[in-house]
Design a protein around this motif. Structure first.
Motif, PDB file in Angstrom:
ATOM      1  N   UNK A  28       0.840  -1.204   0.000  1.00 48.37           N
ATOM      2  CA  UNK A  28       0.000   0.000   0.000  1.00 48.37           C
ATOM      3  C   UNK A  28       0.876   1.255   0.000  1.00 48.37           C
ATOM      4  N   UNK A  29       0.548   2.208  -0.865  1.00 51.87           N
ATOM      5  CA  UNK A  29       1.428   3.355  -1.111  1.00 51.87           C
ATOM      6  C   UNK A  29       1.800   4.102   0.155  1.00 51.87           C
ATOM      7  N   UNK A  30       0.827   4.345   1.017  1.00 47.33           N
ATOM      8  CA  UNK A  30       1.098   5.083   2.254  1.00 47.33           C
ATOM      9  C   UNK A  30       2.137   4.356   3.103  1.00 47.33           C
ATOM     10  N   UNK A  31       2.009   3.030   3.211  1.00 44.15           N
ATOM     11  CA  UNK A  31       2.965   2.239   3.992  1.00 44.15           C
ATOM     12  C   UNK A  31       4.326   2.200   3.307  1.00 44.15           C
ATOM     13  N   UNK A  32       4.335   2.064   1.984  1.00 45.33           N
ATOM     14  CA  UNK A  32       5.596   2.005   1.244  1.00 45.33           C
ATOM     15  C   UNK A  32       6.413   3.277   1.455  1.00 45.33           C
ATOM     16  N   UNK A  33       5.755   4.425   1.401  1.00 43.63           N
ATOM     17  CA  UNK A  33       6.461   5.700   1.584  1.00 43.63           C
ATOM     18  C   UNK A  33       6.923   5.846   3.022  1.00 43.63           C
ATOM     19  N   UNK A  34       6.082   5.428   3.969  1.00 47.35           N
ATOM     20  CA  UNK A  34       6.478   5.490   5.384  1.00 47.35           C
ATOM     21  C   UNK A  34       7.717   4.636   5.636  1.00 47.35           C
ATOM     22  N   UNK A  35       7.732   3.430   5.074  1.00 45.67           N
ATOM     23  CA  UNK A  35       8.882   2.544   5.275  1.00 45.67           C
ATOM     24  C   UNK A  35      10.112   3.063   4.549  1.00 45.67           C
ATOM     25  N   UNK A  36       9.918   3.631   3.365  1.00 46.96           N
ATOM     26  CA  UNK A  36      11.042   4.224   2.636  1.00 46.96           C
ATOM     27  C   UNK A  36      11.647   5.374   3.435  1.00 46.96           C
ATOM     28  N   UNK A  37      10.791   6.139   4.101  1.00 44.23           N
ATOM     29  CA  UNK A  37      11.273   7.232   4.955  1.00 44.23           C
ATOM     30  C   UNK A  37      12.091   6.698   6.121  1.00 44.23           C
ATOM     31  N   UNK A  38      11.667   5.587   6.704  1.00 42.34           N
ATOM     32  CA  UNK A  38      12.440   4.966   7.785  1.00 42.34           C
ATOM     33  C   UNK A  38      13.864   4.665   7.318  1.00 42.34           C
ATOM     34  N   UNK A  39      13.961   4.079   6.120  1.00 38.24           N
ATOM     35  CA  UNK A  39      15.270   3.709   5.580  1.00 38.24           C
ATOM     36  C   UNK A  39      16.088   4.957   5.280  1.00 38.24           C
ATOM     37  N   UNK A  40      15.477   5.943   4.619  1.00 33.30           N
ATOM     38  CA  UNK A  40      16.201   7.158   4.230  1.00 33.30           C
ATOM     39  C   UNK A  40      16.703   7.918   5.463  1.00 33.30           C
ATOM     40  N   UNK A  41      15.861   8.000   6.498  1.00 33.50           N
ATOM     41  CA  UNK A  41      16.292   8.695   7.716  1.00 33.50           C
ATOM     42  C   UNK A  41      17.417   7.937   8.408  1.00 33.50           C
TER      43      UNK A  41
END
Length: 210
Positions: A28-41
Motif C-alpha cells: 500500500x502506497x502510504x505504507x511504502x512511503x512510510x517505510x522508505x522514509x524509515x530507511x532514508x532517515x
C-alpha cells in the motif's frame, strides 16, 4: 575483541521476505512511503557518521511489530575514505551501483543508488531484474544502462527519487537528507489526496430524511 550490534527482535522479518509473502503484490502506497522514509532517515544518520553501508538491500532491512523498518547487517560497512583503497564489488549485484561493479573509486553515493532500487521494490513489490541472473543484471546495469522500469501509475515524485538515486553519475544522486525531504513531500501529497477523496465521497453520499 569482537564488535557486534544488538537489536530488538524484528517480528516481521526482512523486507524481501515480506514482499515474497505478498507474491509480487505492491505494498500500500502510504505504507511504502512510510517505510522508505524509515530507511532514508536511518541512512542519513549513517552517512552523517561518515560511514558507508555498502550492502543496502531489502534482505538487510528488518520490519518490526509497528511495521517500521530498521537497517541491519553492517558487516561490510566502513568509514568513507577519499582514496581508491576501498574494496570493490562489496554488496549484492542487483542493488550494487555501477561504479562499484566496475571496480572504480566510490563514495557514500553507492548507498543512495541501492536505496533507489529498494524504493522501487517497495512500490512494485517485485524483485529487481527478476528475469535475469545476478551477473546478467550487473552486466546490463553497467554496459547497457538498464534500470528497473518505473510503473506508469507511480507518483511522479517517487519516480523522480528512484531515477535520481540510480543515476549512472554519482554526483547526480541526491544525499539522503534531500531524499528524506522529497519523501516527506510525497507523504504529504498522498495524505492530501486521500483527504480530498474522502471529502468527495462524503459529498456524493445521498442525504437521508430525518
Amino acid at each position: 575483541m569482537v564488535w557486534c550490534i544488538v537489536t530488538e527482535y524484528a517480528k516481521g522479518g526482512s523486507v524481501r521476505q515480506f514482499l515474497m509473502k505478498r507474491q509480487s503484490r505492491s505494498v500500500p502506497l502510504k505504507l511504502a512511503v512510510k517505510q522508505a522514509l524509515d530507511v532514508a532517515r536511518g541512512m542519513a544518520y549513517v552517512h552523517a557518521l561518515g560511514l558507508i553501508h555498502r550492502d543496502l538491500k531489502s534482505d538487510n532491512l528488518l520490519i518490526f511489530s509497528d511495521k517500521s523498518i530498521k537497517i541491519a547487517d553492517f558487516g561490510v560497512a566502513r568509514i568513507e575514505v577519499q582514496t581508491e583503497g576501498m574494496t570493490p564489488e562489496t554488496g549484492t549485484y542487483r542493488w550494487m551501483a555501477p561504479e562499484m561493479i566496475q571496480h572504480r573509486p566510490y563514495t557514500q553515493k553507492v548507498d543512495v543508488y541501492s536505496f533507489g532500487i529498494v524504493l522501487w521494490e517497495l512500490i512494485t513489490g517485485m524483485l529487481p531484474f527478476q528475469n535475469m541472473t545476478a551477473v546478467q543484471a550487473a552486466f546490463a546495469v553497467v554496459n547497457k544502462g538498464v534500470r528497473p522500469i518505473v510503473p506508469n501509475d507511480c507518483l511522479p515524485v517517487l519516480g523522480e527519487i528512484m531515477t535520481r538515486c540510480w543515476d549512472a553519475n554519482p554526483d547526480v544522486r541526491p544525499p539522503f537528507t534531500e531524499v528524506v525531504r522529497m519523501l516527506e513531500n510525497a507523504e504529504t501529497e498522498i495524505m492530501t489526496t486521500v483527504r480530498k477523496a474522502r471529502f468527495r465521497c462524503c459529498m456524493t453520499q445521498p442525504m437521508t430524511a430525518d
